[in-house]
Design an enzyme around this catalytic site. Structure first.
Site, PDB file in Angstrom:
ATOM      1  N   ASP A   9       0.712  -1.410   0.036  1.00  0.00           N
ATOM      2  CA  ASP A   9      -0.001  -0.219   0.138  1.00  0.00           C
ATOM      3  C   ASP A   9       0.805   1.273  -0.056  1.00  0.00           C
ATOM      4  O   ASP A   9       2.121   1.202   0.610  1.00  0.00           O
ATOM      5  CB  ASP A   9      -0.886  -0.103   1.279  1.00  0.00           C
ATOM      6  CG  ASP A   9      -2.178   0.901   1.379  1.00  0.00           C
ATOM      7  OD1 ASP A   9      -2.222   1.484  -0.010  1.00  0.00           O
ATOM      8  OD2 ASP A   9      -2.703   1.151   2.250  1.00  0.00           O
ATOM      9  N   HIS A  49       2.596   3.114  -8.955  1.00  0.00           N
ATOM     10  CA  HIS A  49       2.612   1.673  -9.380  1.00  0.00           C
ATOM     11  C   HIS A  49       3.791   1.231  -9.987  1.00  0.00           C
ATOM     12  O   HIS A  49       4.255   0.275  -9.722  1.00  0.00           O
ATOM     13  CB  HIS A  49       1.337   1.528 -10.069  1.00  0.00           C
ATOM     14  CG  HIS A  49       0.062   1.785  -9.485  1.00  0.00           C
ATOM     15  ND1 HIS A  49      -0.201   1.684  -7.981  1.00  0.00           N
ATOM     16  CD2 HIS A  49      -1.176   2.246  -9.998  1.00  0.00           C
ATOM     17  CE1 HIS A  49      -1.379   1.819  -7.925  1.00  0.00           C
ATOM     18  NE2 HIS A  49      -1.983   2.475  -8.892  1.00  0.00           N
ATOM     19  N   ASN A  78     -10.619  -2.728  -5.930  1.00  0.00           N
ATOM     20  CA  ASN A  78      -9.926  -2.033  -6.813  1.00  0.00           C
ATOM     21  C   ASN A  78     -10.567  -1.585  -8.299  1.00  0.00           C
ATOM     22  O   ASN A  78     -10.134  -0.871  -8.953  1.00  0.00           O
ATOM     23  CB  ASN A  78      -8.480  -2.378  -6.905  1.00  0.00           C
ATOM     24  CG  ASN A  78      -7.477  -2.283  -5.787  1.00  0.00           C
ATOM     25  OD1 ASN A  78      -6.622  -3.133  -5.736  1.00  0.00           O
ATOM     26  ND2 ASN A  78      -7.777  -1.297  -5.078  1.00  0.00           N
ATOM     27  N   TRP A  79     -11.514  -2.537  -8.603  1.00  0.00           N
ATOM     28  CA  TRP A  79     -12.220  -2.478 -10.115  1.00  0.00           C
ATOM     29  C   TRP A  79     -13.081  -1.060  -9.970  1.00  0.00           C
ATOM     30  O   TRP A  79     -13.450  -0.486 -11.002  1.00  0.00           O
ATOM     31  CB  TRP A  79     -13.230  -3.500 -10.107  1.00  0.00           C
ATOM     32  CG  TRP A  79     -12.529  -4.658 -10.493  1.00  0.00           C
ATOM     33  CD1 TRP A  79     -12.596  -5.963  -9.925  1.00  0.00           C
ATOM     34  CD2 TRP A  79     -11.953  -5.177 -11.618  1.00  0.00           C
ATOM     35  NE1 TRP A  79     -11.777  -7.128 -10.287  1.00  0.00           N
ATOM     36  CE2 TRP A  79     -11.325  -6.495 -11.562  1.00  0.00           C
ATOM     37  CE3 TRP A  79     -11.429  -4.636 -13.041  1.00  0.00           C
ATOM     38  CZ2 TRP A  79     -10.747  -7.235 -12.624  1.00  0.00           C
ATOM     39  CZ3 TRP A  79     -10.567  -5.065 -13.937  1.00  0.00           C
ATOM     40  CH2 TRP A  79     -10.271  -6.514 -13.869  1.00  0.00           C
ATOM     41  N   ARG A  81      -0.582   8.696 -10.248  1.00  0.00           N
ATOM     42  CA  ARG A  81      -0.840   7.532  -9.449  1.00  0.00           C
ATOM     43  C   ARG A  81       0.018   6.356 -10.140  1.00  0.00           C
ATOM     44  O   ARG A  81       0.737   5.767  -9.347  1.00  0.00           O
ATOM     45  CB  ARG A  81      -2.018   7.181  -9.203  1.00  0.00           C
ATOM     46  CG  ARG A  81      -2.842   8.144  -8.236  1.00  0.00           C
ATOM     47  CD  ARG A  81      -4.281   7.755  -8.286  1.00  0.00           C
ATOM     48  NE  ARG A  81      -4.642   6.425  -7.703  1.00  0.00           N
ATOM     49  CZ  ARG A  81      -4.059   6.261  -6.226  1.00  0.00           C
ATOM     50  NH1 ARG A  81      -4.242   7.136  -5.305  1.00  0.00           N
ATOM     51  NH2 ARG A  81      -4.266   5.094  -5.803  1.00  0.00           N
ATOM     52  N   ARG A  89       1.857  -5.013   6.219  1.00  0.00           N
ATOM     53  CA  ARG A  89       1.199  -3.779   5.404  1.00  0.00           C
ATOM     54  C   ARG A  89       2.104  -2.659   5.429  1.00  0.00           C
ATOM     55  O   ARG A  89       2.481  -2.241   6.683  1.00  0.00           O
ATOM     56  CB  ARG A  89      -0.014  -3.692   6.130  1.00  0.00           C
ATOM     57  CG  ARG A  89      -0.708  -2.720   5.331  1.00  0.00           C
ATOM     58  CD  ARG A  89      -2.172  -2.429   5.423  1.00  0.00           C
ATOM     59  NE  ARG A  89      -2.920  -1.389   4.686  1.00  0.00           N
ATOM     60  CZ  ARG A  89      -4.158  -1.645   3.989  1.00  0.00           C
ATOM     61  NH1 ARG A  89      -4.937  -2.343   4.546  1.00  0.00           N
ATOM     62  NH2 ARG A  89      -4.632  -0.820   2.925  1.00  0.00           N
ATOM     63  N   ASN A 139       1.365   3.393  -3.186  1.00  0.00           N
ATOM     64  CA  ASN A 139       1.886   3.732  -4.220  1.00  0.00           C
ATOM     65  C   ASN A 139       1.166   5.151  -4.722  1.00  0.00           C
ATOM     66  O   ASN A 139       1.983   5.923  -5.085  1.00  0.00           O
ATOM     67  CB  ASN A 139       1.452   2.775  -5.465  1.00  0.00           C
ATOM     68  CG  ASN A 139       1.816   1.272  -5.186  1.00  0.00           C
ATOM     69  OD1 ASN A 139       2.688   1.149  -4.410  1.00  0.00           O
ATOM     70  ND2 ASN A 139       1.453   0.443  -5.996  1.00  0.00           N
ATOM     71  N   GLY A 140       0.061   5.399  -4.441  1.00  0.00           N
ATOM     72  CA  GLY A 140      -0.593   6.760  -4.927  1.00  0.00           C
ATOM     73  C   GLY A 140       0.115   7.912  -4.138  1.00  0.00           C
ATOM     74  O   GLY A 140       0.580   8.836  -4.842  1.00  0.00           O
ATOM     75  N   ARG A 141       0.085   7.478  -2.702  1.00  0.00           N
ATOM     76  CA  ARG A 141       0.601   8.610  -1.736  1.00  0.00           C
ATOM     77  C   ARG A 141       2.086   9.036  -2.309  1.00  0.00           C
ATOM     78  O   ARG A 141       2.686  10.022  -2.220  1.00  0.00           O
ATOM     79  CB  ARG A 141       0.389   8.348  -0.527  1.00  0.00           C
ATOM     80  CG  ARG A 141      -0.901   8.820   0.246  1.00  0.00           C
ATOM     81  CD  ARG A 141      -1.063   7.953   1.376  1.00  0.00           C
ATOM     82  NE  ARG A 141      -1.675   6.620   1.148  1.00  0.00           N
ATOM     83  CZ  ARG A 141      -1.407   5.670   2.061  1.00  0.00           C
ATOM     84  NH1 ARG A 141      -1.025   5.867   3.261  1.00  0.00           N
ATOM     85  NH2 ARG A 141      -1.875   4.280   1.797  1.00  0.00           N
ATOM     86  N   TRP A 142       2.659   7.975  -2.549  1.00  0.00           N
ATOM     87  CA  TRP A 142       4.321   8.127  -2.665  1.00  0.00           C
ATOM     88  C   TRP A 142       4.333   9.187  -4.105  1.00  0.00           C
ATOM     89  O   TRP A 142       5.370   9.737  -4.290  1.00  0.00           O
ATOM     90  CB  TRP A 142       4.835   6.572  -3.196  1.00  0.00           C
ATOM     91  CG  TRP A 142       6.341   6.722  -3.463  1.00  0.00           C
ATOM     92  CD1 TRP A 142       7.221   6.655  -2.533  1.00  0.00           C
ATOM     93  CD2 TRP A 142       6.801   6.555  -4.734  1.00  0.00           C
ATOM     94  NE1 TRP A 142       8.610   6.585  -3.138  1.00  0.00           N
ATOM     95  CE2 TRP A 142       8.197   6.424  -4.693  1.00  0.00           C
ATOM     96  CE3 TRP A 142       6.310   6.232  -5.921  1.00  0.00           C
ATOM     97  CZ2 TRP A 142       9.487   6.413  -5.492  1.00  0.00           C
ATOM     98  CZ3 TRP A 142       7.412   6.388  -7.148  1.00  0.00           C
ATOM     99  CH2 TRP A 142       8.630   6.294  -6.806  1.00  0.00           C
TER     100      TRP A 142
HETATM  101  C1  FPP Z   1      -1.918  -0.017  -3.306  1.00  0.00           C
HETATM  102  O1  FPP Z   1      -1.494   1.444  -3.362  1.00  0.00           O
HETATM  103  C2  FPP Z   1      -1.041  -0.760  -4.537  1.00  0.00           C
HETATM  104  C3  FPP Z   1      -1.949  -1.238  -5.504  1.00  0.00           C
HETATM  105  C4  FPP Z   1      -3.767  -1.151  -5.613  1.00  0.00           C
HETATM  106  C5  FPP Z   1      -1.655  -2.017  -6.437  1.00  0.00           C
HETATM  107  C6  FPP Z   1      -0.266  -2.681  -6.203  1.00  0.00           C
HETATM  108  C7  FPP Z   1       0.371  -3.086  -7.626  1.00  0.00           C
HETATM  109  C8  FPP Z   1       1.849  -3.052  -7.820  1.00  0.00           C
HETATM  110  C9  FPP Z   1       2.804  -2.848  -6.695  1.00  0.00           C
HETATM  111  C10 FPP Z   1       2.233  -3.120  -9.130  1.00  0.00           C
HETATM  112  C11 FPP Z   1       2.720  -4.320  -9.711  1.00  0.00           C
HETATM  113  C12 FPP Z   1       2.701  -5.535  -9.061  1.00  0.00           C
HETATM  114  C13 FPP Z   1       2.938  -6.857  -9.481  1.00  0.00           C
HETATM  115  C14 FPP Z   1       2.930  -7.845  -8.258  1.00  0.00           C
HETATM  116  C15 FPP Z   1       3.680  -7.024 -10.488  1.00  0.00           C
HETATM  117  P1  FPP Z   1      -2.439   2.462  -3.580  1.00  0.00           P
HETATM  118  O2  FPP Z   1      -2.618   2.732  -4.978  1.00  0.00           O
HETATM  119  O3  FPP Z   1      -3.734   2.294  -2.704  1.00  0.00           O
HETATM  120  O4  FPP Z   1      -1.745   3.873  -2.863  1.00  0.00           O
HETATM  121  P2  FPP Z   1      -2.493   4.962  -2.007  1.00  0.00           P
HETATM  122  O5  FPP Z   1      -2.946   4.070  -0.869  1.00  0.00           O
HETATM  123  O6  FPP Z   1      -1.411   5.369  -1.462  1.00  0.00           O
HETATM  124  O7  FPP Z   1      -3.369   5.533  -2.742  1.00  0.00           O
END
Ligand code: FPP
Length: 247
Positions: free
Chosen positions: A18, A35, A66-67, A31, A186, A20-23
């Site tokens: 978890d 990823h 996530n969909w 966003r 997590r 990716n978006g904040r990063w």
């Molecule tokens: C959550 O961060 C992450 C995801 C919903 C996707 C995870 C996918 C990857 C790491 C990419 C590739 C993976 C593989 C296995 C090849 P978020 O987007 O919810 O972040 P946020 O909470 O900061 O918005």
């Protein structure tokens, strides 16, 4: 600094990736940039887990919920997932890592499923580690599917109600060939399970870190394992009972 006891490395580690978006947002980027950063973290973590002798690593890559994200992000994420799998299959092979997928695969786009299937088939005989991707996965969905399967067996007189027990239920889940995780990690400072492996984590140790997923590296995995190794796993027993079992 504490070191890892190689004899007590968890056999199965599950990770909710978890942040990716904040990063990405912290760097004023889109966003999807986050990823892409997440893929680097996946690579390093998979490598680290295999080096440490972890036998099963389960990554929550895409939840059923996530969909509901904006279509553009869903498409980009799907494309990234599939391209990464295709690109990394050779590395999985080289490192003797088997790929397995859990989740509602019928909801994945066909070309995505075909490519995944190819990688699963190519790596099926590898035994160093199993990398389990949870894709379009939700634990409640999985539990309902298992319940339906068992109900049909009862309806068709192949099973009596009295035969339904913990073991039978576990073996009806998509993780039937995978031991329960000893450790669940997590990232990103959130303290939630988010519909992940609800049945399987009944006795898992939980480890939360503030590190955002794209910054997560094998060093962070090691810290989680070191923390895990300090804990006493009692499974409902007393400390004294556990100590005498290990004496
Ligand atoms: C959550 O961060 C992450 C995801 C919903 C996707 C995870 C996918 C990857 C790491 C990419 C590739 C993976 C593989 C296995 C090849 P978020 O987007 O919810 O972040 P946020 O909470 O900061 O918005």
């Amino acid at each position: 600094m504490a070191t890892i006891n190689k004899q007590r490395v968890p056999k199965h580690i599950a990770i909710i990736m978890d942040g990716n978006g904040r990063w990405a947002k912290k760097q004023s980027k889109l966003r999807i940039f986050g990823h892409h950063g997440g893929v680097k973290a996946v690579r390093d973590t998979v490598e680290g887990a295999a080096e440490l002798g972890v036998k099963y690593l389960t990554l929550y890559a895409f939840s059923t919920e996530n969909w509901n994200r904006p279509q553009k992000e869903v498409n980009a994420l799907m494309e990234l997932l599939v391209n990464t799998i295709v690109k990394e299959t050779e590395t999985l092979e080289k490192n003797k890592i088997r790929l397995q997928v859990i989740g509602n695969l019928n909801s994945l786009p066909k070309n995505c499923l075909d490519k995944l299937q190819l990688s699963i088939n190519t790596t099926k005989d590898n035994h160093q580690m199993t990398l389990v991707l949870a894709l379009s996965y939700s634990a409640k969905w999985e539990i309902i599917e298992a319940t339906k399967k068992i109900a049909k067996e009862v309806r068709d007189n192949n099973l009596s109600i009295e035969e339904i027990d913990e073991h039978l239920f576990s073996s009806s889940l998509s993780t039937h060939n995978i031991p329960d995780p000893e450790l669940l990690i997590r990232s990103s400072g959130e303290y939630r399970i988010s519909n992940f492996l609800l049945w399987q984590i009944a006795y898992s140790e939980l480890y939360f870190t503030d590190v955002l997923w794209p910054d997560f590296r094998k060093e962070n995995l090691k810290l989680a394992i070191i923390d895990y190794q300090k804990r006493e796993r009692r499974f409902g027993k007393t400390s004294e009972q556990i100590e005498s079992e290990h004496a």
